[in-house]
Design a protein around this motif. Structure first.
Motif, PDB file in Angstrom:
ATOM      1  N   VAL A   1       1.194 -10.756   4.759  1.00  0.00           N
ATOM      2  CA  VAL A   1       1.076  -9.323   5.048  1.00  0.00           C
ATOM      3  C   VAL A   1       0.749  -8.579   3.765  1.00  0.00           C
ATOM      4  O   VAL A   1       1.454  -8.711   2.764  1.00  0.00           O
ATOM      5  CB  VAL A   1       2.374  -8.769   5.662  1.00  0.00           C
ATOM      6  N   GLY A   2      -0.313  -7.809   3.775  1.00  0.00           N
ATOM      7  CA  GLY A   2      -0.692  -7.046   2.595  1.00  0.00           C
ATOM      8  C   GLY A   2       0.070  -5.738   2.493  1.00  0.00           C
ATOM      9  O   GLY A   2       0.867  -5.381   3.370  1.00  0.00           O
ATOM     10  N   GLU A   3      -0.199  -4.994   1.404  1.00  0.00           N
ATOM     11  CA  GLU A   3       0.507  -3.733   1.183  1.00  0.00           C
ATOM     12  C   GLU A   3      -0.156  -2.566   1.896  1.00  0.00           C
ATOM     13  O   GLU A   3       0.504  -1.610   2.292  1.00  0.00           O
ATOM     14  CB  GLU A   3       0.560  -3.437  -0.318  1.00  0.00           C
ATOM     15  N   HIS A   4      -1.483  -2.617   2.026  1.00  0.00           N
ATOM     16  CA  HIS A   4      -2.223  -1.473   2.551  1.00  0.00           C
ATOM     17  C   HIS A   4      -2.645  -1.703   3.994  1.00  0.00           C
ATOM     18  O   HIS A   4      -3.189  -2.741   4.342  1.00  0.00           O
ATOM     19  CB  HIS A   4      -3.456  -1.209   1.685  1.00  0.00           C
ATOM     20  N   GLY A   5      -2.401  -0.704   4.817  1.00  0.00           N
ATOM     21  CA  GLY A   5      -2.763  -0.801   6.222  1.00  0.00           C
ATOM     22  C   GLY A   5      -1.816   0.024   7.064  1.00  0.00           C
ATOM     23  O   GLY A   5      -0.859   0.631   6.564  1.00  0.00           O
ATOM     24  N   THR A   6      -2.073   0.044   8.361  1.00  0.00           N
ATOM     25  CA  THR A   6      -1.247   0.825   9.283  1.00  0.00           C
ATOM     26  C   THR A   6      -0.368  -0.079  10.138  1.00  0.00           C
ATOM     27  O   THR A   6       0.812   0.194  10.330  1.00  0.00           O
ATOM     28  CB  THR A   6      -2.141   1.682  10.203  1.00  0.00           C
ATOM     29  N   LEU A   7      -0.937  -1.175  10.648  1.00  0.00           N
ATOM     30  CA  LEU A   7      -0.205  -2.105  11.509  1.00  0.00           C
ATOM     31  C   LEU A   7       0.028  -3.423  10.801  1.00  0.00           C
ATOM     32  O   LEU A   7      -0.739  -3.816   9.913  1.00  0.00           O
ATOM     33  CB  LEU A   7      -1.000  -2.365  12.802  1.00  0.00           C
ATOM     34  N   THR A   8       1.086  -4.134  11.184  1.00  0.00           N
ATOM     35  CA  THR A   8       1.295  -5.488  10.687  1.00  0.00           C
ATOM     36  C   THR A   8       0.261  -6.398  11.356  1.00  0.00           C
ATOM     37  O   THR A   8      -0.295  -6.043  12.401  1.00  0.00           O
ATOM     38  CB  THR A   8       2.699  -6.001  11.031  1.00  0.00           C
ATOM     39  N   PRO A   9      -0.008  -7.584  10.783  1.00  0.00           N
ATOM     40  CA  PRO A   9      -0.953  -8.500  11.433  1.00  0.00           C
ATOM     41  C   PRO A   9      -0.555  -8.823  12.867  1.00  0.00           C
ATOM     42  O   PRO A   9      -1.421  -8.935  13.751  1.00  0.00           O
ATOM     43  CB  PRO A   9      -0.898  -9.748  10.539  1.00  0.00           C
ATOM     44  N   PHE A  10       0.745  -8.971  13.134  1.00  0.00           N
ATOM     45  CA  PHE A  10       1.197  -9.282  14.486  1.00  0.00           C
ATOM     46  C   PHE A  10       0.934  -8.122  15.427  1.00  0.00           C
ATOM     47  O   PHE A  10       0.493  -8.313  16.561  1.00  0.00           O
ATOM     48  CB  PHE A  10       2.696  -9.629  14.477  1.00  0.00           C
ATOM     49  N   GLN A  11       1.188  -6.903  14.963  1.00  0.00           N
ATOM     50  CA  GLN A  11       0.909  -5.729  15.790  1.00  0.00           C
ATOM     51  C   GLN A  11      -0.590  -5.586  16.042  1.00  0.00           C
ATOM     52  O   GLN A  11      -1.008  -5.270  17.159  1.00  0.00           O
ATOM     53  CB  GLN A  11       1.447  -4.468  15.113  1.00  0.00           C
ATOM     54  N   ALA A  12      -1.388  -5.852  15.003  1.00  0.00           N
ATOM     55  CA  ALA A  12      -2.842  -5.727  15.153  1.00  0.00           C
ATOM     56  C   ALA A  12      -3.381  -6.753  16.136  1.00  0.00           C
ATOM     57  O   ALA A  12      -4.180  -6.421  17.021  1.00  0.00           O
ATOM     58  CB  ALA A  12      -3.525  -5.891  13.794  1.00  0.00           C
ATOM     59  N   VAL A  13      -2.958  -8.028  16.000  1.00  0.00           N
ATOM     60  CA  VAL A  13      -3.469  -9.055  16.899  1.00  0.00           C
ATOM     61  C   VAL A  13      -2.933  -8.839  18.312  1.00  0.00           C
ATOM     62  O   VAL A  13      -3.629  -9.104  19.303  1.00  0.00           O
ATOM     63  CB  VAL A  13      -3.129 -10.470  16.385  1.00  0.00           C
ATOM     64  N   SER A  14      -1.710  -8.328  18.436  1.00  0.00           N
ATOM     65  CA  SER A  14      -1.150  -8.048  19.764  1.00  0.00           C
ATOM     66  C   SER A  14      -1.914  -6.912  20.439  1.00  0.00           C
ATOM     67  O   SER A  14      -2.204  -6.978  21.633  1.00  0.00           O
ATOM     68  CB  SER A  14       0.334  -7.669  19.650  1.00  0.00           C
ATOM     69  N   THR A  15      -2.237  -5.885  19.660  1.00  0.00           N
ATOM     70  CA  THR A  15      -2.992  -4.753  20.208  1.00  0.00           C
ATOM     71  C   THR A  15      -4.405  -5.175  20.576  1.00  0.00           C
ATOM     72  O   THR A  15      -4.918  -4.823  21.643  1.00  0.00           O
ATOM     73  CB  THR A  15      -3.039  -3.593  19.196  1.00  0.00           C
TER      74      THR A  15
END
Length: 467
Positions: free
Chosen positions: A60-74
């Motif tokens: 998980v990186g520092e910059h962004g809005t969603l976590t990778p799990f939230q992004a892939v789930s969405t």
């Protein structure tokens, strides 16, 4: 041209005839050649660094809005939808069993195509004044190809805005209402109204609210359908080899009219498989890349691998299960002339009795609703690319507009619904595919950087290219 529905049918045939099919396949083939089939050679690495880390904070990186799990789930919530249940059934009904083979082919190439889309979306993303990260084809068209290409970026955004209203906001309420009406005899207007109200409540939370909702719903609905589907396949185990046989046989020869099926040509099998597969996993359409651009990740290609995972889960797992469930059922069922969700419900009911129809209905309701919610992020992001001023009043108005189209599906036929899907998805595919063909050099640079730092380990893994 005749009636409006006939015009849509003609336009759908034009889009999903040679033009779009050649364009989508050309993108997948180009990257497959340049990367030497990256999606196959690095399949183990992709799974290890996506599915193997999806429930951890690793990567998980520092910059962004969603976590990778939230992004892939969405993103998965936008992909795993009605196409996985009713769309597959429609493909078999119209294109015959051979359509499934071409769905697989387009998906194998699609694993790489979506990886490219997501990687480029991460690389060219921007952070808005509201703190939310925005990206997707419209950004990598303008920033990657230059300002002179902005009209193409605007065209893509327009197709996403109107296409989203025509697919996720229009088709999903139809799928929910028709399935629930068929199984439980609930009036369609009741379901559409409830879906609109609940969707509106979720959308109040914005991007993060959508992400939190999808990370809870998406895994649940996928597991529920897959487990129930495996139960049907175990019951029909002896018929599975014959089902595979039909898929491979009729991929290359006409499927004769039999029972309630009208029969199909090889060309129709290819078109149905490609169209339904592409709409299901969205590879080549660029829509999922908009969601992934918001994810926190240490490297653009790292998030790109989640795009490959999505296609694998959506089509090569979920759609395949649906196809085998239908084709391994009694001949009287899949050749009965039933279509859309009713065909899938009949196959489940043959094993689970009346409870089978309820299982399909519940899964389809979850699939459709998650798509309706998750896709709103794409629609809103595309709108704000064209009109950058993000006020609370405008966001509120956009979300109200989003929940209206479902009411226009009442009384429509499934053929018309899916024709509309083919038209809008074909339209937004074209500008994205053009950009992908022209940005292959950029992707290769990003991939080689990732390979050197994370696979070959010739440099420290904490280093990353500027994103």
């Amino acid at each position: 041209m005749g009636t409006f529905s006939e015009f849509l049918g003609w336009l759908s045939s034009m889009l999903w005839g040679a033009p779009v099919l050649i364009l989508v396949f050309s993108v997948g083939l180009l990257y497959a050649i340049k990367t030497k089939f990256l999606q196959i050679r690095y399949f183990k690495h992709i799974m290890k660094n996506t599915l193997g880390e999806i429930f951890t904070k690793k990567g998980v990186g520092e910059h962004g809005t969603l976590t990778p799990f939230q992004a892939v789930s969405t993103a998965l919530s936008g992909c795993v939808g009605t196409a996985n249940i009713s769309g597959v059934a429609t493909a078999i009904f119209v294109g015959g069993p051979g359509a499934v083979f071409w769905m697989w082919v387009i998906s194998i190439f699609g694993m790489l195509t979506k990886c490219v889309e997501v990687t480029l979306a991460q690389y060219y993303r921007v952070q808005g004044e509201d703190g939310v990260y925005y990206g997707g084809p419209m950004y990598y068209i303008e920033k990657g190809l230059g300002k002179k290409w902005k009209p193409l970026a605007v065209l893509f955004s327009l197709t996403i805005v109107f296409g989203g209203l025509g697919t996720a906001a229009f088709v999903q309420p139809y799928a929910m209402s028709s399935a629930i009406n068929s199984a439980f005899h609930v009036p369609t207007w009741v379901t559409v109204t409830l879906a609109a109200v609940i969707c509106g409540i979720v959308l109040i939370g914005g991007v993060q609210g959508i992400g939190k909702f999808c990370e809870k719903l998406t895994p649940l609905m996928c597991v529920l359908y897959v487990v129930a589907g495996i139960g049907v396949l175990l019951f029909n185990f002896r018929n599975i080899p014959a089902a595979f046989g039909m898929i491979f046989t009729y991929a290359f020869k006409p499927f004769a009219a039999v029972g309630g099926l009208a029969g199909s040509t090889m060309a129709l099998a290819v078109r149905q498989g490609a169209a339904r597969g592409t709409f299901s996993n969205e590879a080549g359409l660029g829509s999922s890349a908009i969601t992934h651009a918001t994810a926190k990740t240490p490297h653009p290609f790292k998030e790109g691998m989640y795009g490959s995972l999505e296609v694998f889960i959506d089509t090569l797992v979920v759609c395949t299960i649906t196809a085998l469930i239908i084709l391994s059922s009694n001949v009287e069922i899949w050749q009965s002339g039933l279509k859309d969700v009713q065909l899938t419900q009949a196959a489940f009911s043959n094993v689970y009795g009346s409870f089978g129809s309820a299982i399909v209905t519940i899964c389809l309701m979850l699939f459709a609703f998650s798509t309706m919610v998750g896709w709103e992020m794409n629609y809103e992001s595309a709108f704000f690319y064209i009109f950058p001023k993000k006020t609370k009043a405008v966001k509120f108005l956009l979300r109200i507009i989003w929940i209206i189209p479902g009411f226009f599906t009442l009384g429509k036929t499934p053929e018309l619904i899916w024709t509309i899907v083919d038209v809008v998805s074909g339209l937004w595919c074209i500008p994205n595919a053009i950009a992908l063909l022209l940005l292959s050099g950029v992707f290769m640079t990003i991939f080689k950087d990732y390979k050197a730092k994370y696979i070959d380990k010739t440099k420290g893994i904490d280093e990353s290219i500027e994103i």
